[in-house]
Scaffold this motif. Structure first.
Motif, short mmCIF file in Angstrom:
data_model
loop_
_atom_site.label_atom_id
_atom_site.label_comp_id
_atom_site.label_asym_id
_atom_site.label_seq_id
_atom_site.Cartn_x
_atom_site.Cartn_y
_atom_site.Cartn_z
N SER A 20 25.42 128.22 50.31
CA SER A 20 25.13 129.44 49.56
C SER A 20 23.98 130.20 50.21
CB SER A 20 24.79 129.11 48.10
OG SER A 20 23.56 128.44 47.99
N ILE A 21 24.24 131.45 50.54
CA ILE A 21 23.20 132.37 51.02
C ILE A 21 23.21 133.57 50.08
CG2 ILE A 21 22.36 133.81 52.90
CD1 ILE A 21 23.71 131.95 54.87
N GLY A 22 22.21 133.64 49.22
CA GLY A 22 22.21 134.67 48.19
C GLY A 22 23.41 134.50 47.28
N THR A 23 24.24 135.55 47.18
CA THR A 23 25.43 135.50 46.33
C THR A 23 26.68 135.03 47.08
OG1 THR A 23 26.02 137.82 46.80
CG2 THR A 23 24.52 137.41 44.95
N GLN A 24 26.55 134.84 48.41
CA GLN A 24 27.69 134.44 49.25
C GLN A 24 27.86 132.93 49.25
OE1 GLN A 24 29.51 137.66 49.96
NE2 GLN A 24 30.07 136.15 51.50
N PHE A 25 29.10 132.50 49.09
CA PHE A 25 29.45 131.07 49.08
C PHE A 25 30.46 130.86 50.21
CE2 PHE A 25 31.41 127.29 46.78
CZ PHE A 25 30.28 126.50 46.89
N SER A 26 30.05 130.12 51.22
CA SER A 26 30.89 129.92 52.41
C SER A 26 31.26 128.46 52.55
CB SER A 26 30.14 130.37 53.67
OG SER A 26 29.73 131.72 53.57
N TRP A 27 32.34 128.20 53.28
CA TRP A 27 32.72 126.82 53.49
C TRP A 27 33.19 126.59 54.92
CZ3 TRP A 27 34.88 130.29 50.22
CH2 TRP A 27 36.23 130.61 50.36
N TYR A 28 32.93 125.37 55.37
CA TYR A 28 33.14 124.95 56.75
C TYR A 28 33.92 123.64 56.78
CZ TYR A 28 29.28 128.16 57.94
OH TYR A 28 28.47 129.26 58.11
N SER A 344 16.09 127.05 54.88
CA SER A 344 16.37 128.01 53.81
C SER A 344 15.78 129.40 54.00
CB SER A 344 15.89 127.44 52.47
OG SER A 344 14.49 127.24 52.48
N GLU A 345 14.76 129.55 54.85
CA GLU A 345 14.11 130.86 55.00
C GLU A 345 13.89 131.21 56.47
OE1 GLU A 345 10.65 131.64 52.64
OE2 GLU A 345 11.32 130.34 51.01
N ALA A 346 14.04 132.49 56.76
CA ALA A 346 13.65 132.98 58.09
C ALA A 346 12.12 133.06 58.12
CB ALA A 346 14.27 134.34 58.35
N ALA A 347 11.54 132.73 59.26
CA ALA A 347 10.07 132.70 59.33
C ALA A 347 9.59 132.82 60.77
CB ALA A 347 9.55 131.39 58.73
N ARG A 348 8.33 133.21 60.89
CA ARG A 348 7.62 133.16 62.17
C ARG A 348 6.68 131.97 62.09
NH1 ARG A 348 4.11 136.78 62.66
NH2 ARG A 348 4.03 136.97 64.93
N LYS A 349 6.86 131.05 63.00
CA LYS A 349 6.14 129.78 62.92
C LYS A 349 5.55 129.42 64.28
CE LYS A 349 6.95 124.92 61.65
NZ LYS A 349 7.99 123.92 61.30
N ILE A 350 4.38 128.82 64.26
CA ILE A 350 3.76 128.33 65.49
C ILE A 350 4.38 126.97 65.83
CG2 ILE A 350 1.60 127.59 66.56
CD1 ILE A 350 0.16 129.46 64.60
N SER A 362 19.35 128.68 59.13
CA SER A 362 20.25 127.92 59.98
C SER A 362 20.76 126.66 59.30
CB SER A 362 19.56 127.54 61.30
OG SER A 362 18.47 126.66 61.08
N LEU A 363 21.91 126.20 59.78
CA LEU A 363 22.44 124.89 59.47
C LEU A 363 22.28 124.02 60.71
CD1 LEU A 363 25.84 125.86 57.76
CD2 LEU A 363 23.76 125.06 56.60
N VAL A 364 21.84 122.79 60.52
CA VAL A 364 21.63 121.88 61.64
C VAL A 364 22.43 120.61 61.38
CG1 VAL A 364 19.94 120.70 63.08
CG2 VAL A 364 19.32 122.82 61.91
N CYS A 365 23.31 120.27 62.32
CA CYS A 365 24.23 119.14 62.15
C CYS A 365 23.77 117.96 63.01
CB CYS A 365 25.64 119.53 62.57
SG CYS A 365 26.30 120.95 61.68
N TYR A 366 23.82 116.77 62.39
CA TYR A 366 23.43 115.54 63.07
C TYR A 366 24.52 114.49 62.93
CZ TYR A 366 18.74 117.53 62.19
OH TYR A 366 17.64 118.34 62.10
N GLU A 367 24.66 113.68 63.96
CA GLU A 367 25.41 112.44 63.82
C GLU A 367 24.47 111.39 63.23
OE1 GLU A 367 27.66 108.99 66.52
OE2 GLU A 367 26.70 110.72 67.50
N GLN A 387 18.30 136.89 53.04
CA GLN A 387 18.28 136.19 51.77
C GLN A 387 17.94 134.72 51.99
OE1 GLN A 387 22.33 137.70 51.07
NE2 GLN A 387 21.61 138.53 49.12
N LEU A 388 18.02 133.94 50.94
CA LEU A 388 17.69 132.52 51.05
C LEU A 388 18.96 131.69 51.21
CD1 LEU A 388 15.02 132.14 48.21
CD2 LEU A 388 14.63 132.56 50.65
N LEU A 389 18.90 130.73 52.12
CA LEU A 389 19.96 129.73 52.23
C LEU A 389 19.56 128.63 51.24
CD1 LEU A 389 21.35 128.23 55.59
CD2 LEU A 389 21.64 127.24 53.32
N PHE A 390 19.97 128.82 49.99
CA PHE A 390 19.35 128.07 48.91
C PHE A 390 19.97 126.69 48.68
CE2 PHE A 390 17.41 127.85 44.58
CZ PHE A 390 16.13 128.20 44.98
#
Length: 395
Positions: A20-28, A344-350, A362-367, A387-390
């Motif tokens: 879910s990103i805001g009101t959007q519901f996606s599936w993979y 969940s949020e876009a950001a500027r980070k050190i 982003s979504l991050v996939c791990y084995e 928006q937020l990837l909540f």
């Protein structure tokens, strides 16, 4: 109260990953060989999706919806049932949205799928709705008053034996003008969808006890509780006489001392289907307003703990970077082979090299390897999303 079987329940291993990103519901569609995701489709639900839970027996999911969000109460709140086409992953609305009084922040069902439990944070509350035979949401059975529901309810879970409901209450940190407000676990006896308040678990009066989310060990002998405000993982014993008043083990979810200018807050917790490992997400916030400056370097990662098979004590074995900001939720595939974290949020980070990096949602996939550790396989960035990837989860 202990699960008499003492073994994980067998679940259908086929799942889609929903986001879910805001009101959007996606599936993979997940590929359990490559441990990667392929986008299928999405639909809009007109309200921000707060949380999603699957019916334990039917191909139905329940959505918590609100025009509110973090720091915003909102004015329109609802819960909704959708059927899922297992061939395509597409959700179809079963009935009209059911209005609820406050922003619903979490929901779950009992193991038989007879009742839907919803937690609210502001004001803190808990409701119980009957689930109809067709899976749709029925009448409200219970709506707790504020004095019954602690401070900042964040999650509601039902013990595997279906005899107890636990409302996890986070409380609030102190500020320059207010004292700390205590967190707690509100424990209710559960019989035929009816709740009876039995006790409140609040070690040290709930101060320094910022409880956020818990998950049960498949044996039914204990649960693991993430303390958001302390970045700790507490293990609570479940015995025939009930849940222990104090944790039997306490572990930090961080891999290093707290960095200057950083406030750490953990979030979600999930036990591996094998019962051998438990995972917790850590998030980095600035300790004070940044005024447009980048967020200081901290731990945005998935903490991996190995569980002692005799004592159930968790030991930190890995801190897997999520390559983004604020992994609020993550999910483990029923097969136990794949984990997906949601920044969940876009950001500027050190970053660790002292350079400022712009990080999208982003979504991050791990084995998930045999030893429980995580191996990075894919990152899906959402560059244009403000928006937020909540929430994200396998269902």
């Amino acid at each position: 109260m202990v699960n008499s079987v003492g073994k994980p329940k067998v679940k259908d291993s086929f799942q889609y990953l929903y986001v879910s990103i805001g009101t959007q519901f996606s599936w993979y569609l997940p590929d359990l060989t490559t441990h990667k995701l392929d986008f299928i489709s999405s639909r809009d639900f007109d309200s921000n999706i707060q949380y999603v839970w699957a019916h334990p027996q039917k191909k139905i999911i329940y959505l918590a919806l609100s025009d509110g969000g973090p720091g915003k109460k909102g004015s329109y709140h609802s819960i909704l049932a959708c059927s899922i086409d297992r061939n395509t992953g597409e959700p179809s609305i079963l009935g009209p949205k059911l209005r609820v009084p406050y922003r619903p922040i979490h929901l779950s069902t009992d193991e038989r799928g007879e009742n839907l439990f919803t937690a609210y944070n502001n004001p803190s509350s808990l409701s119980v709705h009957k689930i109809e035979a067709n899976g749709n949401i029925g009448d409200t059975r219970i709506q707790l008053s504020r004095d019954q529901a602690g401070i900042f309810g964040h999650q509601v879970r039902i013990t595997p034996d279906e005899k107890t409901a636990i409302l996890v209450c986070r409380g609030y940190d102190s500020t320059d003008t207010t004292s700390e407000q205590p967190g707690c676990l509100k424990i209710f006896d559960l019989t035929d969808g009816e709740l009876r308040d039995t006790k409140t678990i609040s070690p040290f009066g709930g101060l320094g006890f910022g409880a956020r989310h818990l998950d049960f060990h498949p044996s039914g002998h204990c649960f693991y509780l993430a303390l958001e405000r302390q970045s700790e993982l507490h293990t609570f014993k479940i015995a025939e006489e009930g849940i222990s008043d104090n944790p039997i083990f306490i572990a930090s979810t961080l891999s290093k001392p707290l960095q200057s200018g950083v406030r750490q807050a953990n979030s979600a917790v999930h036990v591996h289907p094998s019962g051998k490992f438990v995972y917790v997400s850590n998030r980095t916030y600035p300790a004070a307003p940044t005024n447009g400056r980048a967020i200081p370097n901290g731990e945005d990662n998935i903490a991996v703990f190995k569980i002692n098979e005799i004592s159930y004590e968790p030991s930190l074995i890995q801190s897997a970077d999520t390559l983004g900001s604020l992994p609020r939720t993550f999910s483990i595939h029923n097969s136990g082979k794949m984990l997906v974290a949601a920044n969940s949020e876009a950001a500027r980070k050190i970053n660790f090299n002292g350079k400022v990096t712009s990080l999208p949602l982003s979504l991050v996939c791990y084995e998930i390897e045999e030893n429980g550790k995580l191996a990075l396989k894919q990152q899906i960035n959402f560059q244009d999303k403000d928006q937020l990837l909540f929430w994200a989860g396998f269902l």
